[in-house]
Write an enzyme that holds these catalytic residues in place. Sequence first.
Site, PDB file in Angstrom:
ATOM      1  CE  LYS A 294      -4.499   0.829   0.101  1.00  0.00           C
ATOM      2  NZ  LYS A 294      -5.565  -0.044  -0.387  1.00  0.00           N
TER       3      LYS A 294
HETATM    4  P1  NAD Z   1     -13.805   7.556  -2.675  1.00  0.00           P
HETATM    5  O1  NAD Z   1     -12.829   8.622  -2.325  1.00  0.00           O
HETATM    6  O2  NAD Z   1     -14.273   7.398  -4.076  1.00  0.00           O
HETATM    7  O3  NAD Z   1     -15.136   7.701  -1.761  1.00  0.00           O
HETATM    8  C1  NAD Z   1     -15.093   7.800  -0.379  1.00  0.00           C
HETATM    9  C2  NAD Z   1     -16.475   8.193   0.118  1.00  0.00           C
HETATM   10  O4  NAD Z   1     -16.465   8.193   1.555  1.00  0.00           O
HETATM   11  C3  NAD Z   1     -16.890   9.597  -0.285  1.00  0.00           C
HETATM   12  O5  NAD Z   1     -18.305   9.632  -0.462  1.00  0.00           O
HETATM   13  C4  NAD Z   1     -16.470  10.456   0.916  1.00  0.00           C
HETATM   14  O6  NAD Z   1     -17.221  11.655   0.997  1.00  0.00           O
HETATM   15  C5  NAD Z   1     -16.798   9.502   2.040  1.00  0.00           C
HETATM   16  N1  NAD Z   1     -15.976   9.719   3.247  1.00  0.00           N
HETATM   17  C6  NAD Z   1     -14.641   9.939   3.303  1.00  0.00           C
HETATM   18  N2  NAD Z   1     -14.253  10.095   4.588  1.00  0.00           N
HETATM   19  C7  NAD Z   1     -15.363   9.942   5.344  1.00  0.00           C
HETATM   20  C8  NAD Z   1     -15.624   9.989   6.734  1.00  0.00           C
HETATM   21  N3  NAD Z   1     -14.629  10.246   7.621  1.00  0.00           N
HETATM   22  N4  NAD Z   1     -16.895   9.774   7.168  1.00  0.00           N
HETATM   23  C9  NAD Z   1     -17.881   9.522   6.279  1.00  0.00           C
HETATM   24  N5  NAD Z   1     -17.702   9.484   4.951  1.00  0.00           N
HETATM   25  C10 NAD Z   1     -16.471   9.693   4.493  1.00  0.00           C
HETATM   26  O7  NAD Z   1     -13.127   6.199  -2.131  1.00  0.00           O
HETATM   27  P2  NAD Z   1     -13.496   4.709  -2.537  1.00  0.00           P
HETATM   28  O8  NAD Z   1     -12.562   4.262  -3.617  1.00  0.00           O
HETATM   29  O9  NAD Z   1     -14.973   4.574  -2.694  1.00  0.00           O
HETATM   30  O10 NAD Z   1     -13.014   3.937  -1.220  1.00  0.00           O
HETATM   31  C11 NAD Z   1     -13.825   3.859  -0.051  1.00  0.00           C
HETATM   32  C12 NAD Z   1     -13.270   2.775   0.852  1.00  0.00           C
HETATM   33  O11 NAD Z   1     -13.233   1.537   0.132  1.00  0.00           O
HETATM   34  C13 NAD Z   1     -11.831   2.992   1.356  1.00  0.00           C
HETATM   35  O12 NAD Z   1     -11.724   2.411   2.636  1.00  0.00           O
HETATM   36  C14 NAD Z   1     -10.999   2.185   0.371  1.00  0.00           C
HETATM   37  O13 NAD Z   1      -9.742   1.790   0.923  1.00  0.00           O
HETATM   38  C15 NAD Z   1     -11.928   0.996   0.173  1.00  0.00           C
HETATM   39  N6  NAD Z   1     -11.693   0.220  -1.051  1.00  0.00           N
HETATM   40  C16 NAD Z   1     -11.741   0.822  -2.283  1.00  0.00           C
HETATM   41  C17 NAD Z   1     -11.570   0.048  -3.418  1.00  0.00           C
HETATM   42  C18 NAD Z   1     -11.692   0.642  -4.792  1.00  0.00           C
HETATM   43  O14 NAD Z   1     -11.611  -0.125  -5.768  1.00  0.00           O
HETATM   44  N7  NAD Z   1     -11.927   1.925  -4.942  1.00  0.00           N
HETATM   45  C19 NAD Z   1     -11.285  -1.317  -3.301  1.00  0.00           C
HETATM   46  C20 NAD Z   1     -11.251  -1.898  -2.041  1.00  0.00           C
HETATM   47  C21 NAD Z   1     -11.464  -1.113  -0.916  1.00  0.00           C
END
Ligand code: NAD
Length: 426
Positions: free
Chosen positions: A116
Amino acid sequence: MAVAFVDDVRQIKEENPFESMMSRFDHAAQLLQLDPDLYKVLRVPNREITIYIPVFMDDGRIEVFTGYRVQHNFARGPAKGGIRYAPDVTLDEVRALAAWMTWKCAVVNIPFGGAKGGVICDPSQMSQSELERLTRRYTAELIDFIGPERDVPAPDMNTSEQTMAWIMDTYSMHARHTVTAVVTGKPIDLSGSQGRREATGRGLLFVTDEAVKKLGMKAENTRVVIQGSGNVGGTAARLMHETGYKIVAVSDIHGGIYNSKGLNIPDLMNYLAKHKTLEKYQDAEPVSNHELLELDCEVLLPAATENQITSHNAHKIKCRILAEGANGPTTAAADDILESNGVFVIPDILANAGGVTCSYFEWVQDRMGYFWKEDMVNERLKDIMVASFHDVVKYAENHSVNNRIAAYMLAIDRVAYVTRVRGIYA
Ligand code: NAD
């Protein structure tokens, strides 16, 4: 005062993602009776890199940012894992996320280790050209450590397809030829994969469908609450809505909205794209991110960030199924409370593995130079997610452990096996 201080320390420890990961790792290793020598190897990352990144800002000043890349394990193949840009990135967080990638790739049985990256910065306060210079210098500093056979980054919070394109281009300039397989999550026209953008949300749909069937429920009677409406939460909301689930609440970082009769997700997503906020959306009442987690529902899908369900609120969680879209949304201290309340947990290292599974497909396609149709990507994704769900649930039943510990046991066993067979190079 003294008691409050002790509580604060406990809370900090509970909310340290590395502690959260290690306490599950230790528990699973103990149940597996993992060989003590292998335990010593697997409990630490392979390599941790800290980089100080000088960047020319638009006003001519130089700012120095701190970035990390933690490469946790290479036993099963090249390391794999996203890069996140955020003001609160810490080395412990990146360490935990790197280890989770190792276990996640092993749970879905794809040939990668875990890594990461993170850079301490506030992308909302930076221009596109500042972000581009930051990304290119970070990549250049990592040039000897990443690559299709070494470590393959991908997007995470606040990084995007564009970020991946810059990394690919920078790496290719150093290699003197185009190396598309150095990153995944690229734009489709730049050797990305069909279906990658939606893959994590789609994977969540597949495993939630399996859990719903297993518990004798039906999608149309299932109310879903989703925290976060970015790539993961927004896609999961759209696909689950299309499948017939009733999405009753969603949120973003500023707060959420709730309608017990179900939200019109396509309309809501258009609103969010236009206004960049859920505030003032009609036909719904506002809820805070904390209240949202405690709403009445059948499926709770945290898809924002770590430490949302802790020992402080786990007893108030009312869902029947917790499908973890985010990495580390639940602390180790909350696990026992959820288990005693009969919550069926689809743990993060299984539930959100659709993204890395499709990244694996992208890496394979880049190396073949031959690209698949979206139907084929989605079908292969479904095969892996459904099979992995049943592997974990069967393992849990056979060993009388909860799904999370089963997923860790399955993963650690797979990584330990290849480590033993490869042997320790001396
Ligand atoms: P993103 O940045 O596209 O979206 C994040 C969302 O969460 C947004 O709506 C944001 O406003 C909200 N958010 C951020 N901080 C917050 C908080 N403190 N309280 C409430 N809401 C909050 O990110 P993403 O790619 O959707 O990733 C979200 C999660 O999923 C992360 O933990 C990431 O590690 C995990 N993840 C993502 C992927 C991927 O393919 N994108 C894969 C596996 C895991």
